[in-house]
Design an enzyme around this catalytic site. Structure first.
Site, mmCIF file in Angstrom:
data_model
loop_
_atom_site.group_PDB
_atom_site.id
_atom_site.type_symbol
_atom_site.label_atom_id
_atom_site.label_comp_id
_atom_site.label_asym_id
_atom_site.label_seq_id
_atom_site.Cartn_x
_atom_site.Cartn_y
_atom_site.Cartn_z
ATOM 1 N N GLU A 24 6.694 7.232 100.215
ATOM 2 C CA GLU A 24 6.570 5.884 99.636
ATOM 3 C C GLU A 24 7.897 5.371 99.071
ATOM 4 O O GLU A 24 7.948 4.739 98.017
ATOM 5 C CB GLU A 24 5.464 5.855 98.578
ATOM 6 C CG GLU A 24 4.097 6.127 99.192
ATOM 7 C CD GLU A 24 2.964 5.695 98.292
ATOM 8 O OE1 GLU A 24 3.021 4.566 97.767
ATOM 9 O OE2 GLU A 24 2.016 6.476 98.130
ATOM 10 N N THR A 74 12.105 6.828 99.511
ATOM 11 C CA THR A 74 12.921 7.922 99.003
ATOM 12 C C THR A 74 13.644 7.508 97.720
ATOM 13 O O THR A 74 13.745 6.323 97.392
ATOM 14 C CB THR A 74 13.971 8.341 100.043
ATOM 15 O OG1 THR A 74 14.874 7.233 100.251
ATOM 16 C CG2 THR A 74 13.330 8.725 101.366
#
Length: 409
Positions: free
Chosen positions: A389, A391
């Site tokens: 979701e 980095t």
């Protein structure tokens, strides 16, 4: 608008204690087993459904908590139990958020209940965004959705990867390109109903951590879905695409809502709360070990080399929780993330989980490196928070762009 507070009310405390009890009594005792099996813990999910944790009603109550603290509080307690099992319990939520963020009221009412099923027939859902060549770079997405006007159907083709519940889900939410010329602004989200021909599971990944959560590729081969499965509807999509084209012609910015990003923006503080739960669990194991483990005739916590890291661990955990709570409160009260506060919370909490779980292993020494103690599993699990979701590098990019207003690359 609810006032910001750092104190849970009595009802929230009751829910927190209930979740903590479930995590302690049901999740933790089976965590090592399902990590070794690398399989979806269906019996645990079913137990969560029976007591009301795995249900649309429960997540709706937390989602619409006026304080914004319902979801992060729930995530922290469940992931305190075990990250892999907890992700199997809450993974459906990302698909549900995708529908809530982009769908009509009718679509929300139709599809979200089918994502969960019921206590006697548990179902899961999947959100399909990442691709083999398009993870952080969503503009490189290749999965296409073409409208067949004669049949009022959308035809989807492509491969999605790193999909939680991919292939085993009852309902898949798929982000696809509808206008390649608009880059990431030419994306839309689609519901793929259960039993739709052409959708299949590809490779199932054997992972470093969160191994009780099913992660796989999803292959879309001429998948046909009704026009009603376009989230938000075609009229809304056409209007959005027209605005994007017009803005591109005028100034090249085209700042319009992106289907995948709308989902991730809503979920980033929740991911931060997951990381806080894992970090807190590792810290508690390390603290207990340090107060009971003796060397040279005294508990090892009597040494500054152990006590000071524990102080830093607790400080980072509390700071991470506060960032998550702030972002969650802002989101539910319609406060814009003018400094990318959602990304801040996810970034700091994710990095905290990695650091705290690693330090927990160090405090336990050789014992921490074995599977006889849970901190090695927690350390493996924590690695995912800085990756999925968005980095940590992407979070920093979002924050820097927001603060500077510059197109930093």
């Amino acid at each position: 608008m609810a006032e910001f507070t750092m104190e849970l009310n009595d009802e929230q405390k009751e829910v927190r204690d209930w979740l903590h009890g479930f995590a302690a009594d049901v999740i933790r005792p089976s965590a090592a087993e399902w990590d070794e099996r690398e399989e979806t813990p269906w019996p645990v999910i079913q137990e969560a459904a029976k007591v009301g944790i795995y249900s649309l009603d429960f997540y709706a109550q937390q989602y619409f908590d006026a304080s914004g603290l319902g979801i992060p509080m729930a995530m922290e307690e469940l992931f305190w139990g075990d990250a892999g099992i907890a992700l199997s319990i809450v993974g459906t939520g990302l698909a549900a958020v995708g529908v809530l963020a982009n769908g009509t009221e009718e679509q929300i009412g139709t599809w979200i209940p089918q994502m969960y099923g019921d206590a006697n027939d548990v179902k899961v859902a999947a959100f399909c965004s990442s691709e083999p060549d398009a993870g952080s770079d969503v503009a490189s997405m290749r999965t296409r959705a073409v409208y067949d006007e004669a049949r009022d159907e959308w035809v989807l083709n492509g491969t999605k990867t790193w999909v939680t519940n991919g292939g085993i889900a009852n309902v898949h939410v798929v982000v696809a390109v509808v206008d390649p010329g608009l880059g990431s602004k030419g994306h839309a989200s689609f519901i793929v109903p259960p039993g739709t021909l052409g959708l299949s599971q590809g490779q199932k990944f054997k992972k470093h951590g969160i191994r009780a959560s099913h992660t796989a590729e999803v292959v879309l081969d001429n998948v046909r879905v009704p026009g009603s499965c376009l989230l938000g509807g075609k009229e809304k999509l056409d209007e959005r695409l027209a605005r994007a084209r017009e803005r591109d012609r005028k100034d090249g910015t085209g700042r319009v809502k992106n289907a995948a990003m709308a989902t991730f923006e809503a979920s980033r503080p929740a991911v931060g709360a997951m990381a806080v739960g894992t970090a807190r669990a590792a810290y508690e194991v390390a603290l207990e070990y340090a107060t009971t483990r003796e060397q040279f005739g005294r508990p090892i916590i009597d040494n500054q080399g152990v006590a000071f890291p524990l102080a830093d661990m607790r400080t980072r955990i509390d700071a991470a929780r506060l960032l998550v709570w702030r972002a969650s409160w802002m989101a539910v009260n319609g406060k814009p993330f003018t400094a990318a506060e959602g990304s801040m919370s996810k970034l700091f909490a994710s990095e905290t989980a990695k650091e705290v779980t690693g330090q927990a292993i160090q405090i336990l020494g050789g014992n921490g490196y074995t599977r006889e103690y849970p901190v090695e599993r927690m350390h493996r699990d924590a690695a995912i928070y800085t990756i999925f979701e968005g980095t940590s590098e992407i979070q920093r990019l979002v924050i820097a762009r927001t603060l500077s207003g510059m197109p930093i690359r």
